[in-house]
Design an enzyme around this catalytic site. Structure first.
Site, PDB file in Angstrom:
ATOM      1  N   CYS A 243       0.851  -1.195   0.000  1.00 32.97           N
ATOM      2  CA  CYS A 243       0.000   0.000   0.000  1.00 32.97           C
ATOM      3  C   CYS A 243       0.886   1.244   0.000  1.00 32.97           C
ATOM      4  O   CYS A 243       1.188   1.810   1.053  1.00 32.97           O
ATOM      5  CB  CYS A 243      -0.917  -0.024   1.224  1.00 32.97           C
TER       6      CYS A 243
ATOM      7  N   CYS B 120      -8.492   6.405  -6.898  1.00 31.00           N
ATOM      8  CA  CYS B 120      -7.675   6.786  -5.748  1.00 31.00           C
ATOM      9  C   CYS B 120      -7.469   8.296  -5.726  1.00 31.00           C
ATOM     10  O   CYS B 120      -7.078   8.891  -6.734  1.00 31.00           O
ATOM     11  CB  CYS B 120      -6.322   6.085  -5.800  1.00 31.00           C
TER      12      CYS B 120
END
Length: 428
Positions: A164, A358
């Site tokens: 991540c 995102c």
């Protein structure tokens, strides 16, 4: 009547409970089990870490939200999953209270944070911070306030095996922006240390023009970087990493000084999930089929970070594939539709699109990417920057928290606006 148990109450578990309740008749029982009694909006943790948000603004008490929808809630860790017997074993209480039978199980636990893979890492007795939980973000904020009185070097980045990367970039730019506002940036050398093979890889082989855009931003913000970094030890005030070349051969050793550091760890599956025979890969992530079902247990489903997804490509230092928010929501929608189909005696056909949207804040601007689907090859693949992203991230925080308060995981206007953009949760 069927009983569906959900382990985890984050960005996967809460929407799963709400969607199931909307799809299924009231005769079916839904229970959410979580080790903590609050929902936390994890994407806001970078803001908490620099004092731009506080805990109360990004957390919600779970029990009243679920109970008003007719969903049960148990705030206890799961110590064991007896998959063959369809029973969850909870951590405390009488033997009767510890055993929770289920007909279907949805695993949305998120990860175990594997700080122990790098000696000296982590906020629990180590020398680095994390922003993976609101507790960790608050811990950084506490030390950051002391740091501001006597600033020095900062190291931010991601450990080997991390998956991540977006929050690490986001946090580097947020800290940079906060220090500039305080007129202290000139006293703080910043280094970004990452296992990615290049800036903007993101665990995804890059998205659009992410490499050149993020490199340019880091140069403009005077953030140095070390890529292909195999960080192997952290001591107080020092990070030790071996930088590899593109063939995986060590070519430079770095001893990076810091006064404050935030390094995202690699992830594993939580112990109770990882221990189930034939359920997971060696790192404890759940093997699933195209319909989000376990390959070993047809009544177990999984979504989110706990799912086994292979890396998009081989990299000199191990990197994993991220599971972003909207991607997780598409997994959840597939699961809820497949359970509803199974209860109706129909085959499971729903597949999540695994599309990714995102929004990464950069303090006063931001970067956004859309990857349809998230795992390449893609139909849509772009990366953009602008102040609108910063504003969109603020709006999205308020919007998502409101969704969790109201119990509507996909409001009608969201569904149709995204559909106009070609972004849908289920594959056709």
């Amino acid at each position: 009547m069927a009983h569906i148990a959900i382990i985890g109450a984050g960005v996967g578990g809460m929407p799963a409970a709400y969607e199931l309740r909307a799809l299924l008749s009231k005769e079916h029982r839904i229970t959410v089990v979580s080790a903590v009694d609050y929902f936390q909006f994890t994407p806001s943790n970078p803001w908490v870490a620099v004092g731009w948000r506080d805990r109360n603004s990004i957390t919600l008490k779970i029990k009243p939200l679920l109970e008003c929808k007719g969903i049960e809630f148990i705030s206890k860790p799961v110590s064991k999953i007896e998959a063959e017997n369809n029973i969850l074993i909870l951590s405390d209480g009488t033997p009767e209270e510890q055993a929770l039978p289920y007909d279907y199980l949805i695993i949305t636990t998120g990860p175990k944070l594997s700080f122990d893979e790098v000696p000296g890492a982590g906020p629990h007795g180590g020398h680095t911070h994390s922003i993976c939980t609101v507790d960790h973000a608050e811990s950084f904020w506490k030390d950051y306030q002391e740091f501001l009185k006597n600033p020095g070097p900062i190291v931010i980045g991601a450990m080997p095996g991390a998956s991540c990367f977006g929050p690490a970039y986001e946090f580097a730019f947020i800290v940079d922006a906060d220090l500039r506002k305080r007129k202290l940036r000139h006293k703080v050398p910043m280094t970004y240390v990452t296992s990615e093979p290049y800036i903007g890889h993101l665990g995804l082989g890059g998205v659009g023009d992410s490499k050149s855009m993020l490199e340019s931003e880091m140069r403009n913000h005077d953030i140095k970087w070390i890529t292909n970094a195999k960080t192997h030890k952290i001591e107080e005030g020092k990070l030790f990493t071996t930088q590899l070349d593109d063939l995986g051969t060590p070519y430079k050793e770095h001893e990076v000084p810091f006064k404050l550091s935030m390094m995202l760890p690699a992830f594993k599956g939580i112990d109770a999930v990882a221990a189930v025979p034939n359920l997971c890969n060696p790192r404890g992530f759940v093997f699933i089929d195209d319909h989000q079902r376990s390959k070993a247990y047809q009544n177990i489903y999984a979504a989110g970070v706990c799912v086994a997804i292979p890396p998009v490509e081989v990299t000199p230092v191990a990197t994993g594939a991220p599971k972003t928010g909207y991607m997780i929501e598409t997994m959840v929608t597939a699961i809820t539709h497949n359970i509803a189909s199974d209860l109706a005696g129909e085959p499971a056909t729903a597949k999540g699109t695994w599309h990714a949207i995102c929004l990464a804040d950069m303090g006063d601007t931001g970067a956004a990417f859309v990857a349809l689907p998230q795992i390449p090859p893609r139909n849509v693949n772009w990366f953009k920057k602008g102040k609108w992203v910063h504003l969109a991230k603020i709006a999205f925080e308020k919007y998502f928290i409101r969704k969790m308060k109201t119990g509507n995981s996909e409001p009608i206007y969201e569904k149709y606006v995204l559909k106009l953009l070609g972004i849908e949760r289920l594959s056709k």
